[in-house]
Design a protein around this motif. Sequence first.
Motif, PDB file in Angstrom:
ATOM      1  N   GLY A   1      98.564 -20.848  33.430  1.00 48.91           N
ATOM      2  CA  GLY A   1      99.135 -21.940  34.203  1.00 48.91           C
ATOM      3  C   GLY A   1      98.682 -22.003  35.645  1.00 48.91           C
ATOM      4  N   LEU A   2      97.666 -21.221  35.984  1.00 45.34           N
ATOM      5  CA  LEU A   2      97.194 -21.229  37.371  1.00 45.34           C
ATOM      6  C   LEU A   2      96.709 -22.601  37.802  1.00 45.34           C
ATOM      7  CD1 LEU A   2      95.128 -17.987  38.050  1.00 45.34           C
ATOM      8  CD2 LEU A   2      97.111 -18.821  39.320  1.00 45.34           C
ATOM      9  N   SER A   3      96.041 -23.299  36.903  1.00 43.00           N
ATOM     10  CA  SER A   3      95.461 -24.585  37.273  1.00 43.00           C
ATOM     11  C   SER A   3      96.532 -25.578  37.736  1.00 43.00           C
ATOM     12  CB  SER A   3      94.659 -25.159  36.109  1.00 43.00           C
ATOM     13  OG  SER A   3      95.419 -25.136  34.918  1.00 43.00           O
ATOM     14  N   LYS A   4      97.765 -25.420  37.272  1.00 47.15           N
ATOM     15  CA  LYS A   4      98.853 -26.322  37.656  1.00 47.15           C
ATOM     16  C   LYS A   4      99.598 -25.841  38.895  1.00 47.15           C
ATOM     17  CE  LYS A   4      99.764 -27.514  32.856  1.00 47.15           C
ATOM     18  NZ  LYS A   4     100.705 -27.315  31.765  1.00 47.15           N
ATOM     19  N   HIS A   5      99.437 -24.571  39.253  1.00 48.51           N
ATOM     20  CA  HIS A   5     100.265 -23.999  40.307  1.00 48.51           C
ATOM     21  C   HIS A   5      99.517 -23.551  41.556  1.00 48.51           C
ATOM     22  CE1 HIS A   5     103.011 -23.847  36.864  1.00 48.51           C
ATOM     23  NE2 HIS A   5     103.937 -24.012  37.784  1.00 48.51           N
ATOM     24  N   LEU A   6      98.230 -23.821  41.620  1.00 52.35           N
ATOM     25  CA  LEU A   6      97.475 -23.494  42.832  1.00 52.35           C
ATOM     26  C   LEU A   6      97.336 -24.724  43.707  1.00 52.35           C
ATOM     27  CD1 LEU A   6      94.503 -21.278  41.580  1.00 52.35           C
ATOM     28  CD2 LEU A   6      96.596 -20.538  42.731  1.00 52.35           C
ATOM     29  N   SER A   7      97.379 -24.504  44.996  1.00 50.33           N
ATOM     30  CA  SER A   7      97.138 -25.608  45.923  1.00 50.33           C
ATOM     31  C   SER A   7      95.689 -26.061  45.769  1.00 50.33           C
ATOM     32  CB  SER A   7      97.391 -25.146  47.360  1.00 50.33           C
ATOM     33  OG  SER A   7      96.402 -24.192  47.732  1.00 50.33           O
ATOM     34  N   PRO A   8      95.374 -27.269  46.178  1.00 51.04           N
ATOM     35  CA  PRO A   8      93.981 -27.743  46.081  1.00 51.04           C
ATOM     36  C   PRO A   8      92.997 -26.824  46.810  1.00 51.04           C
ATOM     37  CG  PRO A   8      95.434 -29.592  46.505  1.00 51.04           C
ATOM     38  CD  PRO A   8      96.278 -28.348  46.612  1.00 51.04           C
ATOM     39  N   THR A   9      93.389 -26.295  47.969  1.00 54.53           N
ATOM     40  CA  THR A   9      92.458 -25.427  48.700  1.00 54.53           C
ATOM     41  C   THR A   9      92.232 -24.115  47.956  1.00 54.53           C
ATOM     42  OG1 THR A   9      94.274 -24.600  50.076  1.00 54.53           O
ATOM     43  CG2 THR A   9      92.948 -26.403  50.971  1.00 54.53           C
ATOM     44  N   ARG A  10      93.277 -23.568  47.345  1.00 55.22           N
ATOM     45  CA  ARG A  10      93.094 -22.337  46.563  1.00 55.22           C
ATOM     46  C   ARG A  10      92.294 -22.612  45.296  1.00 55.22           C
ATOM     47  NH1 ARG A  10      98.665 -20.177  47.997  1.00 55.22           N
ATOM     48  NH2 ARG A  10      98.174 -18.839  49.757  1.00 55.22           N
ATOM     49  N   SER A  11      92.523 -23.762  44.687  1.00 59.69           N
ATOM     50  CA  SER A  11      91.734 -24.139  43.501  1.00 59.69           C
ATOM     51  C   SER A  11      90.260 -24.254  43.860  1.00 59.69           C
ATOM     52  CB  SER A  11      92.228 -25.468  42.918  1.00 59.69           C
ATOM     53  OG  SER A  11      93.505 -25.305  42.363  1.00 59.69           O
ATOM     54  N   ASN A  12      89.963 -24.860  45.016  1.00 58.96           N
ATOM     55  CA  ASN A  12      88.571 -24.971  45.465  1.00 58.96           C
ATOM     56  C   ASN A  12      87.972 -23.595  45.708  1.00 58.96           C
ATOM     57  OD1 ASN A  12      88.717 -27.746  45.378  1.00 58.96           O
ATOM     58  ND2 ASN A  12      89.085 -27.973  47.566  1.00 58.96           N
ATOM     59  N   GLY A  13      88.736 -22.707  46.318  1.00 61.91           N
ATOM     60  CA  GLY A  13      88.261 -21.354  46.580  1.00 61.91           C
ATOM     61  C   GLY A  13      87.992 -20.598  45.297  1.00 61.91           C
ATOM     62  N   LEU A  14      88.900 -20.735  44.326  1.00 61.88           N
ATOM     63  CA  LEU A  14      88.699 -20.069  43.035  1.00 61.88           C
ATOM     64  C   LEU A  14      87.456 -20.629  42.345  1.00 61.88           C
ATOM     65  CD1 LEU A  14      89.609 -18.094  40.860  1.00 61.88           C
ATOM     66  CD2 LEU A  14      91.189 -19.864  40.021  1.00 61.88           C
ATOM     67  N   ALA A  15      87.266 -21.934  42.421  1.00 61.94           N
ATOM     68  CA  ALA A  15      86.061 -22.550  41.840  1.00 61.94           C
ATOM     69  C   ALA A  15      84.802 -22.011  42.518  1.00 61.94           C
ATOM     70  CB  ALA A  15      86.134 -24.063  41.955  1.00 61.94           C
ATOM     71  N   ALA A  16      84.842 -21.831  43.841  1.00 63.75           N
ATOM     72  CA  ALA A  16      83.687 -21.282  44.559  1.00 63.75           C
ATOM     73  C   ALA A  16      83.412 -19.845  44.140  1.00 63.75           C
ATOM     74  CB  ALA A  16      83.926 -21.358  46.070  1.00 63.75           C
ATOM     75  N   LEU A  17      84.472 -19.056  43.956  1.00 65.13           N
ATOM     76  CA  LEU A  17      84.316 -17.666  43.507  1.00 65.13           C
ATOM     77  C   LEU A  17      83.676 -17.612  42.123  1.00 65.13           C
ATOM     78  CD1 LEU A  17      84.932 -14.587  43.775  1.00 65.13           C
ATOM     79  CD2 LEU A  17      87.155 -15.106  42.739  1.00 65.13           C
ATOM     80  N   LEU A  18      84.194 -18.413  41.204  1.00 68.65           N
ATOM     81  CA  LEU A  18      83.660 -18.418  39.840  1.00 68.65           C
ATOM     82  C   LEU A  18      82.229 -18.950  39.810  1.00 68.65           C
ATOM     83  CD1 LEU A  18      86.900 -19.614  38.057  1.00 68.65           C
ATOM     84  CD2 LEU A  18      85.920 -17.302  38.003  1.00 68.65           C
ATOM     85  N   ALA A  19      81.928 -19.936  40.645  1.00 70.02           N
ATOM     86  CA  ALA A  19      80.557 -20.459  40.719  1.00 70.02           C
ATOM     87  C   ALA A  19      79.605 -19.380  41.220  1.00 70.02           C
ATOM     88  CB  ALA A  19      80.506 -21.687  41.629  1.00 70.02           C
ATOM     89  N   PHE A  20      80.025 -18.614  42.230  1.00 68.48           N
ATOM     90  CA  PHE A  20      79.197 -17.522  42.748  1.00 68.48           C
ATOM     91  C   PHE A  20      78.884 -16.514  41.638  1.00 68.48           C
ATOM     92  CE2 PHE A  20      78.637 -13.269  44.409  1.00 68.48           C
ATOM     93  CZ  PHE A  20      77.778 -13.442  45.479  1.00 68.48           C
TER      94      PHE A  20
END
Length: 147
Positions: A117-136
């Motif tokens: 359920g992280l995708s529903k409970h993270l702020s947009p900025t944290r979601s962007n950061g997580l996406a950047a981490l996974l992309a790296f």
Amino acid sequence: MTDTHFPLEPTAADAQVAIADEFGFFGDWSERYQYLIDLGRKLPDFPDAWKTEAHRLHGCQSLVWIVAEGDANALVFHAISDSAIVSGLIYLALRVYSGRSAREIAATQPDYIAHIGLSKHLSPTRSNGLAALLAFIHERAGAALQQ
């Protein structure tokens, strides 16, 4: 520096199942956030010498530093953040991906994010950061496969 606590499970798929099982024990999101913070405290030490602009992960509101080591046979990721919750997100990503072959990393989608359920409970900025981490992580795996 190649000592690491990861991988904990034999495969990335096993790690994702374990993460989903662990988060399933908590009834509400305040408990899940606290668990995420606790996981972030378990990250292996990250040398201050690595906290440079060259190792900074951009795309995160928080400060995040990440270093990748290894080759296509095994990529090890070291990372840390100045944010407790982001450190927990890093812990989960490293649990799934660090210490795995580039092929396994490239083939593994981060399904645990939706399952817990992280995708529903993270702020947009944290979601962007997580996406950047996974992309790296995935970019490093792709580069290792091409070498």
